[in-house]
Design an enzyme around this catalytic site. Structure first.
Site, PDB file in Angstrom:
ATOM      1  N   LYS A 116     -12.519   1.288  11.753  1.00 25.07           N
ATOM      2  CA  LYS A 116     -11.082   1.591  12.267  1.00 25.07           C
ATOM      3  C   LYS A 116     -11.094   1.641  13.763  1.00 25.07           C
ATOM      4  CE  LYS A 116      -7.972   2.122   9.921  1.00 25.07           C
ATOM      5  NZ  LYS A 116      -6.864   1.182   9.604  1.00 25.07           N
ATOM      6  N   TYR A 158     -16.557   3.193   7.672  1.00 30.06           N
ATOM      7  CA  TYR A 158     -14.974   3.145   7.543  1.00 30.06           C
ATOM      8  C   TYR A 158     -14.408   3.489   9.111  1.00 30.06           C
ATOM      9  CZ  TYR A 158     -10.193   4.537   6.683  1.00 30.06           C
ATOM     10  OH  TYR A 158      -8.742   4.803   6.803  1.00 30.06           O
ATOM     11  N   GLY A 196       0.798  -1.247  -0.169  1.00 27.09           N
ATOM     12  CA  GLY A 196       0.063  -0.041  -0.089  1.00 27.09           C
ATOM     13  C   GLY A 196       0.773   1.416  -0.019  1.00 27.09           C
ATOM     14  N   MET A 197       0.391   2.243   0.022  1.00 30.78           N
ATOM     15  CA  MET A 197       0.893   3.732   0.145  1.00 30.78           C
ATOM     16  C   MET A 197       1.787   3.837   1.134  1.00 30.78           C
ATOM     17  SD  MET A 197      -0.864   7.391  -1.188  1.00 30.78           S
ATOM     18  CE  MET A 197      -1.749   7.515   0.493  1.00 30.78           C
TER      19      MET A 197
HETATM   20  N1  LIG Z   1      -4.884   7.186   2.846  1.00 29.60           N
HETATM   21  C1  LIG Z   1      -5.238   7.975   3.741  1.00 29.60           C
HETATM   22  O1  LIG Z   1      -5.344   9.203   3.555  1.00 29.60           O
HETATM   23  C2  LIG Z   1      -5.269   7.636   5.149  1.00 29.60           C
HETATM   24  C3  LIG Z   1      -5.767   8.401   6.239  1.00 29.60           C
HETATM   25  C4  LIG Z   1      -5.860   8.110   7.590  1.00 29.60           C
HETATM   26  C5  LIG Z   1      -5.434   6.854   7.858  1.00 29.60           C
HETATM   27  N2  LIG Z   1      -5.164   5.922   6.665  1.00 29.60           N
HETATM   28  C6  LIG Z   1      -4.779   4.565   7.429  1.00 29.60           C
HETATM   29  O2  LIG Z   1      -3.440   4.399   6.719  1.00 29.60           O
HETATM   30  C7  LIG Z   1      -3.149   3.045   6.735  1.00 29.60           C
HETATM   31  C8  LIG Z   1      -2.402   2.924   5.555  1.00 29.60           C
HETATM   32  O3  LIG Z   1      -3.266   3.427   4.273  1.00 29.60           O
HETATM   33  P1  LIG Z   1      -2.957   3.564   2.801  1.00 29.60           P
HETATM   34  O4  LIG Z   1      -3.262   5.026   2.581  1.00 29.60           O
HETATM   35  O5  LIG Z   1      -1.331   3.278   2.654  1.00 29.60           O
HETATM   36  O6  LIG Z   1      -3.923   2.646   2.136  1.00 29.60           O
HETATM   37  P2  LIG Z   1      -3.654   1.669   0.881  1.00 29.60           P
HETATM   38  O7  LIG Z   1      -2.677   2.258  -0.149  1.00 29.60           O
HETATM   39  O8  LIG Z   1      -4.947   1.328   0.449  1.00 29.60           O
HETATM   40  O9  LIG Z   1      -2.842   0.577   1.433  1.00 29.60           O
HETATM   41  C9  LIG Z   1      -3.591  -0.651   2.136  1.00 29.60           C
HETATM   42  C10 LIG Z   1      -3.170  -1.841   1.824  1.00 29.60           C
HETATM   43  O10 LIG Z   1      -3.918  -3.118   2.391  1.00 29.60           O
HETATM   44  C11 LIG Z   1      -4.115  -4.049   1.466  1.00 29.60           C
HETATM   45  N3  LIG Z   1      -5.235  -4.805   2.083  1.00 29.60           N
HETATM   46  C12 LIG Z   1      -6.348  -4.742   1.724  1.00 29.60           C
HETATM   47  N4  LIG Z   1      -7.054  -5.615   2.415  1.00 29.60           N
HETATM   48  C13 LIG Z   1      -6.078  -6.382   2.923  1.00 29.60           C
HETATM   49  C14 LIG Z   1      -6.354  -7.819   3.695  1.00 29.60           C
HETATM   50  N5  LIG Z   1      -7.455  -8.338   3.924  1.00 29.60           N
HETATM   51  N6  LIG Z   1      -5.114  -8.174   3.945  1.00 29.60           N
HETATM   52  C15 LIG Z   1      -4.002  -7.746   3.738  1.00 29.60           C
HETATM   53  N7  LIG Z   1      -3.915  -6.648   3.175  1.00 29.60           N
HETATM   54  C16 LIG Z   1      -4.824  -6.009   2.754  1.00 29.60           C
HETATM   55  C17 LIG Z   1      -4.450  -3.103   0.330  1.00 29.60           C
HETATM   56  O11 LIG Z   1      -4.298  -4.235  -0.638  1.00 29.60           O
HETATM   57  P3  LIG Z   1      -5.121  -4.127  -2.018  1.00 29.60           P
HETATM   58  O12 LIG Z   1      -4.762  -2.787  -2.687  1.00 29.60           O
HETATM   59  O13 LIG Z   1      -4.693  -5.203  -2.878  1.00 29.60           O
HETATM   60  O14 LIG Z   1      -6.557  -4.117  -1.467  1.00 29.60           O
HETATM   61  C18 LIG Z   1      -3.410  -2.168   0.172  1.00 29.60           C
HETATM   62  O15 LIG Z   1      -2.115  -2.694  -0.019  1.00 29.60           O
HETATM   63  C19 LIG Z   1      -4.487   2.408   6.822  1.00 29.60           C
HETATM   64  O16 LIG Z   1      -4.584   1.674   8.251  1.00 29.60           O
HETATM   65  C20 LIG Z   1      -5.458   3.339   6.537  1.00 29.60           C
HETATM   66  O17 LIG Z   1      -6.613   3.425   7.393  1.00 29.60           O
HETATM   67  C21 LIG Z   1      -4.893   6.313   5.590  1.00 29.60           C
END
Ligand SMILES: NC(=O)c1ccc[n+]([C@@H]2O[C@H](COP(=O)([O-])OP(=O)(O)OC[C@H]3O[C@@H](n4cnc5c(N)ncnc54)[C@H](OP(=O)(O)O)[C@@H]3O)[C@@H](O)[C@H]2O)c1
Length: 287
Positions: free
Chosen positions: A129, A125, A14-15
């Site tokens: 969380k 969501y 992921g990101m």
């Molecule tokens: N992005 C934001 O603005 C933001 C803001 C606040 C908090 N967060 C938190 O920060 C964290 C990282 O977010 P991110 O932005 O990096 O999100 P992301 O790019 O969507 O990365 C999440 C990763 O988790 C994987 N995933 C989904 N379901 C899964 C499962 N069942 N088992 C294992 N892996 C799984 C996804 O794979 P697929 O792509 O294949 O589904 C993706 O690679 C998360 O906890 C998110 O809630 C993000």
């Protein structure tokens, strides 16, 4: 955390996960994307956690609007999945660093949310969380660190800045809400702060890993366009009521940073400085 500590990163493709794996490069890291470890599978989670001292959970169902109609899916990953990792961490004596979100708050505050402010999520969501945080802390007591972040952007994913740059590049006018306030945050800065937490030897608590300061979505867009050398007059401020989104978002989700100082660590730098460096380094894609 000792240099020899073995670290498992879930959601490693992921990101945030990708930046974290890059930042932890010197350590002994196992990086598992969803294909290698689906955190919904309790047995697989247990087997993956075995032999590690630390688990950093970056895996999540992050599609905020889609979660409104896919509540079971969101809870399976964000709540049950987090619980699986916490239970496995407890069995194997590992510390769990669980990444969470500003969306656990309702946004009615007018001052930054403290780490121990009550969680009142507005969306599916956010609820999933919040439940993930609770399960992580209760199933691995004394060895769970919750790291809340917000408004993330980075090299390895579509994000608000990359969308703004793409639309600006197309020459479109862009409507952006001017009544949502938060903290734009670079994934690389979050990754460095998670690394510092691990080095500090802290094993529990809640930390807000957001860049400092606060701004509106509109001002964030303006800063992006300015740094990208675009005309900011293409931006049109609108109220959230004009935006059709399935999930409700907090109007104000600025997070307080007291826990860093209390732990002897420095909070994250100002969001403008992080954004400028990210753009200078070409870390924002224009998908
Ligand atoms: N992005 C934001 O603005 C933001 C803001 C606040 C908090 N967060 C938190 O920060 C964290 C990282 O977010 P991110 O932005 O990096 O999100 P992301 O790019 O969507 O990365 C999440 C990763 O988790 C994987 N995933 C989904 N379901 C899964 C499962 N069942 N088992 C294992 N892996 C799984 C996804 O794979 P697929 O792509 O294949 O589904 C993706 O690679 C998360 O906890 C998110 O809630 C993000």
């Amino acid at each position: 955390m000792q240099r020899t500590a073995k670290i498992l990163v879930t959601g490693a493709n992921g990101m945030l996960g990708r930046d974290l794996v890059a930042v932890l490069a010197d350590s002994r890291v196992t990086a598992l994307g969803r294909q290698e470890l689906d955190i919904r599978d309790a047995d697989a989670a247990d087997a993956a956690v075995a032999g590690h001292d630390v688990v950093v959970n970056c895996a999540a169902f992050t599609r905020v609007d889609e979660a409104e109609s896919k509540s079971d899916d969101a809870f399976a990953v964000n709540a049950a999945g987090a619980g699986n990792l916490a239970a496995a961490a407890a069995r194997h004596g590992a510390t769990l660093v669980h990444v969470s979100t500003d969306y656990v708050f309702d946004g009615t505050s007018s001052v930054p949310y403290a780490e121990d402010s009550p969680m009142r999520p507005l969306s599916v969501y956010g609820r999933s969380k919040a439940e993930g945080e609770r399960r992580a802390a209760s199933l691995n007591p004394g060895r769970t660190i919750v790291v809340r972040t917000a408004w993330l952007y980075g090299e390895n994913g579509p994000s608000f800045p990359s969308t703004m740059l793409r639309l600006a590049d197309q020459g479109s006018s862009i409507r952006v809400v001017d009544d949502q306030f938060g903290q734009p945050t670079w994934t690389r800065d979050v990754a460095h702060h998670i690394a510092r937490l691990l080095e500090s030897g802290i094993h529990s608590g809640t930390f807000h890993a957001t860049n400092s300061g606060a701004t509106s979505r509109f001002e964030f867009a303006r800063a992006i366009l300015q740094l990208g050398g675009f005309d900011t007059n293409i931006l049109i401020p609108i109220p959230s009521t004009q935006l059709v989104e399935r999930a409700a978002r907090p109007r104000y989700s600025v997070l307080g940073h007291d826990a860093w100082s209390a732990a002897g660590l420095t909070p994250m730098r100002d969001w403008r400085s992080a954004l400028a460096e990210a753009m200078e380094q070409g870390a924002l894609t224009t998908p």
